[in-house]
Design a protein around this motif. Structure first.
Motif, mmCIF file in Angstrom:
data_model
loop_
_atom_site.group_PDB
_atom_site.id
_atom_site.type_symbol
_atom_site.label_atom_id
_atom_site.label_comp_id
_atom_site.label_asym_id
_atom_site.label_seq_id
_atom_site.Cartn_x
_atom_site.Cartn_y
_atom_site.Cartn_z
ATOM 1 N N ARG A 136 -1.853 11.524 1.678
ATOM 2 C CA ARG A 136 -1.428 10.865 2.721
ATOM 3 C C ARG A 136 -1.117 11.575 4.182
ATOM 4 O O ARG A 136 -1.358 11.132 5.138
ATOM 5 C CB ARG A 136 -0.296 9.855 2.409
ATOM 6 N N GLY B 187 3.643 10.001 -1.370
ATOM 7 C CA GLY B 187 2.049 10.026 -1.806
ATOM 8 C C GLY B 187 1.741 10.901 -3.021
ATOM 9 O O GLY B 187 2.646 11.827 -3.153
ATOM 10 N N LYS C 127 -2.783 7.206 8.470
ATOM 11 C CA LYS C 127 -2.729 8.938 8.527
ATOM 12 C C LYS C 127 -2.117 9.442 9.410
ATOM 13 O O LYS C 127 -0.818 10.131 9.208
ATOM 14 C CB LYS C 127 -3.906 9.498 8.267
ATOM 15 N N HIS D 235 -5.696 4.155 4.681
ATOM 16 C CA HIS D 235 -5.243 5.066 4.485
ATOM 17 C C HIS D 235 -5.589 5.987 5.971
ATOM 18 O O HIS D 235 -4.682 6.695 6.454
ATOM 19 C CB HIS D 235 -6.186 6.029 3.649
ATOM 20 N N GLN E 191 0.780 2.865 -3.455
ATOM 21 C CA GLN E 191 -0.384 3.282 -3.105
ATOM 22 C C GLN E 191 -1.621 2.695 -3.523
ATOM 23 O O GLN E 191 -2.673 3.258 -3.985
ATOM 24 C CB GLN E 191 -0.425 4.776 -4.035
ATOM 25 N N TRP F 45 0.886 -1.231 0.070
ATOM 26 C CA TRP F 45 0.114 0.096 0.136
ATOM 27 C C TRP F 45 0.860 1.202 0.113
ATOM 28 O O TRP F 45 0.675 1.914 -0.795
ATOM 29 C CB TRP F 45 -0.710 -0.209 1.322
ATOM 30 N N TYR F 46 1.886 1.311 0.788
ATOM 31 C CA TYR F 46 2.807 2.489 1.079
ATOM 32 C C TYR F 46 3.649 2.790 -0.182
ATOM 33 O O TYR F 46 3.753 3.844 -0.830
ATOM 34 C CB TYR F 46 3.694 2.360 2.015
ATOM 35 N N ASN G 37 -9.190 0.260 1.390
ATOM 36 C CA ASN G 37 -8.122 1.420 0.966
ATOM 37 C C ASN G 37 -8.371 2.628 1.750
ATOM 38 O O ASN G 37 -7.388 3.190 2.495
ATOM 39 C CB ASN G 37 -8.124 1.649 -0.313
ATOM 40 N N SER G 38 -9.592 3.185 1.998
ATOM 41 C CA SER G 38 -9.759 4.338 2.692
ATOM 42 C C SER G 38 -9.654 4.160 4.141
ATOM 43 O O SER G 38 -9.118 4.801 4.910
ATOM 44 C CB SER G 38 -11.191 4.642 2.632
#
Ligand SMILES: [Zn+2]
Ligand SMILES: [Zn+2]
Length: 280
Positions: free
Chosen positions: A199, A179, A150, A146, A125, A121-122, A142-143
């Motif tokens: 991000r 990001g 955060k 995130h 993305q 993910w990092y 994903n949200s």
């Protein structure tokens, strides 16, 4: 310096006392901010910049973001408890996301917070192609990831942001976490464009006449629309069909809290999508 999470919380409290009950999506955001603010407070006193001035300059000059995944000091118990709290906030507003409380409550930190999943993910993305989650849309997962990550990213970013030589970066991705930008502002001095990291909320300087997503500088591909008051601009790119919402700081004397502008301008997203453009 990035906007403090507590300032946004205060802004929403004032808005609520002036205008009455907040719309559902702002209530959701407010609850998320409370979770994220607690995590930031927990982390801020413990984190160090971690890089020497020399190492920072070297990376900035060669286009390498200042924090790689392996350099992120992730406190796994705190990450897990943050995930659970974030998940509960999403579950409490499941209808905003066309999901249900039960489905969201069933998401497990064990599968989603695996080191490799977060690393993918990092770095890319997005989540790994095969992620073992049933009944919840990948975009929503994903949200949630995130929102969980955060406060870890913003806390790291705050330690490093002052060391960035803005004139030397000017790339389409964040100098701190790599990001993508999801909002921008034009500054009061010269109308220079600053991108906002989706991000870690870091802001960095970027050319106005270039698309940060596909890097085109062909002026035939780039244009923007303004709202009636001239405060907002919607930059669009005909080459990659993506858009970027922007606020012009020269048009207002009020204080602008950039992170919340993402949520106060959802009409612009609707307009852009109706015209056939996608968010990055
Ligand atoms: Zn960032
Ligand atoms: Zn483009």
């Amino acid at each position: 310096m990035p906007v403090a999470t507590d300032d946004i919380i205060r802004f929403l409290e004032e808005k609520e006392s002036k205008e009455g009950a907040l719309p559902e999506f702002l209530k959701f955001y407010q609850q998320l901010l409370h979770v994220q603010s607690r995590v930031e407070r927990n982390l801020t006193s413990r984190l160090e910049p971690g890089l020497s001035r020399e190492a920072i300059n070297k990376r900035i000059n060669s286009g390498v973001p200042l924090i790689s995944f392996d350099e992120l000091a992730l406190d796994w118990p705190l990450l897990t408890s943050t995930f659970d709290e974030v998940k509960a906030v999403f579950a409490g507003h499941a209808e905003l996301f066309n999901s249900s409380l039960e489905r969201l409550a069933a998401l497990s930190a064990d599968t989603l917070l695996a080191r490799q999943t977060l690393k993918t993910w990092y770095e890319k993305q997005k989540l790994p192609a095969r992620i073992p989650v049933k009944n919840v849309a990948k975009k929503l997962i994903n949200s949630i990831i995130h929102a969980t990550m955060k406060p870890f990213l913003t806390s790291h970013a705050r330690k490093l942001t002052d060391f960035i030589d803005q004139g030397r970066w000017r790339r389409g991705y964040c100098p701190i976490c790599g990001g993508s930008p999801d909002f921008a502002s034009l500054d009061t001095e010269r109308g220079s464009r600053w991108l906002l990291c989706s991000r870690c909320d870091t802001e960095w300087l970027f050319q106005r006449l270039q698309c940060p997503y596909c890097n085109t500088q062909d002026q035939n591909d780039l244009s923007y629309f303004t709202d009636d008051a001239g405060l907002y601009r919607l930059y669009i790119c005909k080459r990659c069909k993506q858009y970027l919402k922007t606020i012009d700081r020269r048009q207002t004397e009020g204080r602008i809290l950039l992170p919340i502008e993402r949520f106060l301008t959802l009409d612009m997203d609707r307009q852009a999508m109706e015209m056939g453009y996608k968010p990055h």
